[in-house]
Scaffold this motif. Structure first.
Motif, mmCIF file in Angstrom:
data_model
loop_
_atom_site.group_PDB
_atom_site.id
_atom_site.type_symbol
_atom_site.label_atom_id
_atom_site.label_comp_id
_atom_site.label_asym_id
_atom_site.label_seq_id
_atom_site.Cartn_x
_atom_site.Cartn_y
_atom_site.Cartn_z
ATOM 1 N N ALA A 89 26.636 33.994 34.470
ATOM 2 C CA ALA A 89 26.847 34.187 35.914
ATOM 3 C C ALA A 89 28.313 33.949 36.282
ATOM 4 C CB ALA A 89 25.937 33.244 36.705
ATOM 5 N N LEU A 90 28.926 32.987 35.618
ATOM 6 C CA LEU A 90 30.353 32.724 35.855
ATOM 7 C C LEU A 90 31.193 33.935 35.449
ATOM 8 C CD1 LEU A 90 32.811 30.894 36.489
ATOM 9 C CD2 LEU A 90 32.669 30.068 34.127
ATOM 10 N N MET A 91 30.875 34.516 34.306
ATOM 11 C CA MET A 91 31.620 35.696 33.840
ATOM 12 C C MET A 91 31.529 36.822 34.871
ATOM 13 S SD MET A 91 32.993 35.046 30.920
ATOM 14 C CE MET A 91 33.346 33.534 31.739
ATOM 15 N N TRP A 92 30.319 36.969 35.407
ATOM 16 C CA TRP A 92 30.091 38.020 36.398
ATOM 17 C C TRP A 92 30.918 37.763 37.651
ATOM 18 C CZ3 TRP A 92 27.892 42.581 35.750
ATOM 19 C CH2 TRP A 92 27.588 43.338 36.881
ATOM 20 N N ARG A 93 30.944 36.506 38.094
ATOM 21 C CA ARG A 93 31.714 36.162 39.308
ATOM 22 C C ARG A 93 33.206 36.424 39.109
ATOM 23 N NH1 ARG A 93 28.411 31.816 39.525
ATOM 24 N NH2 ARG A 93 29.878 30.194 38.935
ATOM 25 N N ILE A 94 33.721 36.039 37.947
ATOM 26 C CA ILE A 94 35.149 36.237 37.673
ATOM 27 C C ILE A 94 35.496 37.725 37.785
ATOM 28 C CG2 ILE A 94 36.919 36.131 35.874
ATOM 29 C CD1 ILE A 94 35.512 33.545 34.847
ATOM 30 N N ALA A 95 34.658 38.563 37.142
ATOM 31 C CA ALA A 95 34.914 40.004 37.173
ATOM 32 C C ALA A 95 34.771 40.554 38.588
ATOM 33 C CB ALA A 95 33.953 40.718 36.221
ATOM 34 N N GLU A 96 33.742 40.073 39.287
ATOM 35 C CA GLU A 96 33.454 40.577 40.628
ATOM 36 C C GLU A 96 34.587 40.281 41.610
ATOM 37 O OE1 GLU A 96 29.173 40.904 42.635
ATOM 38 O OE2 GLU A 96 30.026 38.895 42.671
ATOM 39 N N GLU A 97 35.287 39.170 41.384
ATOM 40 C CA GLU A 97 36.387 38.826 42.283
ATOM 41 C C GLU A 97 37.690 39.542 41.940
ATOM 42 O OE1 GLU A 97 36.780 34.740 43.438
ATOM 43 O OE2 GLU A 97 34.608 34.437 43.428
ATOM 44 N N GLY A 98 37.619 40.460 40.983
ATOM 45 C CA GLY A 98 38.780 41.304 40.713
ATOM 46 C C GLY A 98 39.706 40.803 39.631
ATOM 47 N N HIS A 99 39.263 39.785 38.910
ATOM 48 C CA HIS A 99 40.074 39.274 37.814
ATOM 49 C C HIS A 99 39.718 39.989 36.515
ATOM 50 C CE1 HIS A 99 41.394 36.135 40.509
ATOM 51 N NE2 HIS A 99 40.129 35.854 40.787
ATOM 52 N N GLU A 100 40.614 39.892 35.547
ATOM 53 C CA GLU A 100 40.339 40.469 34.237
ATOM 54 C C GLU A 100 39.615 39.449 33.363
ATOM 55 O OE1 GLU A 100 43.744 41.131 31.743
ATOM 56 O OE2 GLU A 100 42.563 42.195 30.221
ATOM 57 N N VAL A 101 38.592 39.923 32.658
ATOM 58 C CA VAL A 101 37.896 39.089 31.682
ATOM 59 C C VAL A 101 38.342 39.543 30.293
ATOM 60 C CG1 VAL A 101 35.650 38.463 30.752
ATOM 61 C CG2 VAL A 101 35.952 38.712 33.225
ATOM 62 N N ALA A 102 38.837 38.609 29.492
ATOM 63 C CA ALA A 102 39.339 38.945 28.154
ATOM 64 C C ALA A 102 38.816 37.903 27.160
ATOM 65 C CB ALA A 102 40.866 38.999 28.169
ATOM 66 N N SER A 103 39.209 38.044 25.893
ATOM 67 C CA SER A 103 38.608 37.232 24.832
ATOM 68 C C SER A 103 39.554 36.152 24.312
ATOM 69 C CB SER A 103 38.204 38.140 23.667
ATOM 70 O OG SER A 103 37.805 37.369 22.549
ATOM 71 N N HIS A 104 38.968 34.972 24.077
ATOM 72 C CA HIS A 104 39.691 33.857 23.461
ATOM 73 C C HIS A 104 39.042 33.505 22.111
ATOM 74 C CE1 HIS A 104 42.491 30.589 23.465
ATOM 75 N NE2 HIS A 104 41.694 29.628 23.860
ATOM 76 N N GLY A 105 38.308 34.513 21.533
ATOM 77 C CA GLY A 105 37.597 34.290 20.279
ATOM 78 C C GLY A 105 36.255 33.606 20.508
#
Ligand SMILES: [Zn+2]
Length: 290
Positions: free
Chosen positions: A69-85
Motif C-alpha cells: 500500500a505504501l508503494m502504491w501511495r508513493i506512485a500515486e503522489e507522483g513520485h518515481e518508484v525505483a529499485s534498491h535491490g
C-alpha cells in the motif's frame, strides 16, 4: 543558463537494514523487528507534498513485498518508484548471477506493488565499483535506463575513487547511464556531499555550499539521498554495534526533518528518471579521472 534541477532520492529501507548494523542484526531476524518504514515514508511524503517537490524512492524488494500500500501511495503522489535491490546485500558480495537474480526479484515485486515501471536502480551502500564491471552489463540486459550506484570517492565503507563525478555511459553500446552521487571539490580533493550521514551530521551550510558549487561552477545537477530512518528519533537503539556506526546512525535524527525542509526549499528538485533523461544527452563514455 538556468539553474539545474537536482535529483531528490530516498533509499527506502528500515532502521535494522542498514549496512552499519549487519554484523549485529541477522537478516533471519528482520521479520521479528518492529517496522517503522511506512510511518517514516508517510512523513517524507507529507514533507515533499508541503514543499511541492517530487522525488525518487529507491526501495528494497523486501520492503515493497511487505508494504504494497505504501508503494502504491508513493506512485500515486507522483513520485518515481525505483529499485534498491532485494535485501541490501552489497553488489560486490553477490557476484554476477546472484546480482541478476536479486534485482530481477526486487523489480517484479516493486512493479506489482506500485503499478509503475521500474527504470532506475541504486546499489545498496553504493556498492558498484571497480570490482564489479559486470554489474552495469546486467542492468543494461534487464533494460534499466539509469543507475545511481557509484560514490566517486574514497570512504571506509564504499567508494570508487577513479569514477567520473557526473553522468557517464558505463557500456559503449548501451543506453544505460550511471549518475554518481554528488561530490564537491575542495583543495584538490573530492568530498562526499550527496547526503546520508554527511548531511545529517555536518552543519547545513556545508551541503548548501556543496550543491551551489555543483550547480553554479560545474553547471550540473546534484544527486541527494537520505533514508526514512534518518528522520525518526523514536527508532529502537541497536546494542552492540561499533561506536562509530552508532554515532553515524543516531546523531541529529531530531533535526533532520527541519534540515530537509530547508534543503528542498532552497534548491530545485525533481525525480531521478527525469534527471536521467536530461543527463543522457551529455553523458560521456566511461573514462577514468587522473
Ligand atoms: Zn541502502
Amino acid at each position: 543558463m538556468s539553474v539545474p534541477i537536482n535529483g531528490l532520492s530516498v533509499d527506502v529501507e528500515d532502521w535494522f537494514q542498514v549496512g552499519a548494523f549487519e554484523k549485529v542484526i541477522d537478516r533471519e531476524n528482520w521479520n521479528s523487528l518492529a517496522t517503522r518504514v511506512e510511518r517514516n515514508c508517510d512523513e517524507i511524503l507529507r514533507l515533499f507534498a508541503d514543499a511541492g517537490v517530487k522525488g525518487t524512492f529507491f526501495t528494497l524488494g523486501w520492503v515493497a513485498e511487505r508494504n504494497p500500500a505504501l508503494m502504491w501511495r508513493i506512485a500515486e503522489e507522483g513520485h518515481e518508484v525505483a529499485s534498491h535491490g532485494w535485501d541490501h546485500e552489497r553488489v560486490f558480495r553477490l557476484g554476477r548471477k546472484a546480482f541478476a537474480a536479486d534485482i530481477d526479484r526486487a523489480r517484479k515485486v516493486i512493479e506489482d506493488a506500485s503499478g509503475q515501471t521500474v527504470k532506475g536502480y541504486r546499489a545498496p551502500s553504493f556498492s558498484i565499483d571497480a570490482r564489479t564491471p559486470w554489474a552495469f552489463e546486467v542492468l543494461a540486459e534487464q533494460g534499466y535506463a539509469y543507475s545511481s550506484s557509484v560514490a566517486p570517492i574514497a570512504h571506509d565503507h564504499y567508494g570508487w575513487r577513479e569514477a567520473p563525478r557526473f553522468a557517464f555511459r558505463p557500456i559503449a553500446d548501451a543506453e544505460l547511464i550511471e549518475i554518481p552521487v554528488t561530490t564537491a571539490r575542495f583543495a584538490g580533493r573530492r568530498l562526499a556531499a550527496g547526503g546520508g550521514g554527511f548531511f545529517r551530521v555536518l552543519p547545513y551550510g556545508f551541503s548548501r555550499w556543496a550543491i551551489r558549487q555543483v550547480n553554479r561552477d560545474d553547471r550540473r545537477p546534484a544527486v541527494f539521498y537520505f533514508h526514512p530512518w534518518e528522520i525518526d528519533p523514536g527508532q529502537p537503539r541497536v546494542e552492540g554495534a561499533p561506536l562509530r556506526s552508532r554515532f553515524r546512525h543516531y546523531t541529529n535524527l531530531s533535526v533532520m526533518a527541519d534540515k530537509l525542509e530547508r534543503l528542498v526549499g532552497e534548491f530545485r528538485w525533481g525525480r531521478m528518471d527525469e534527471l536521467a533523461a536530461r543527463e543522457a544527452l551529455r553523458a560521456e563514455p566511461l573514462a577514468f579521472a587522473a
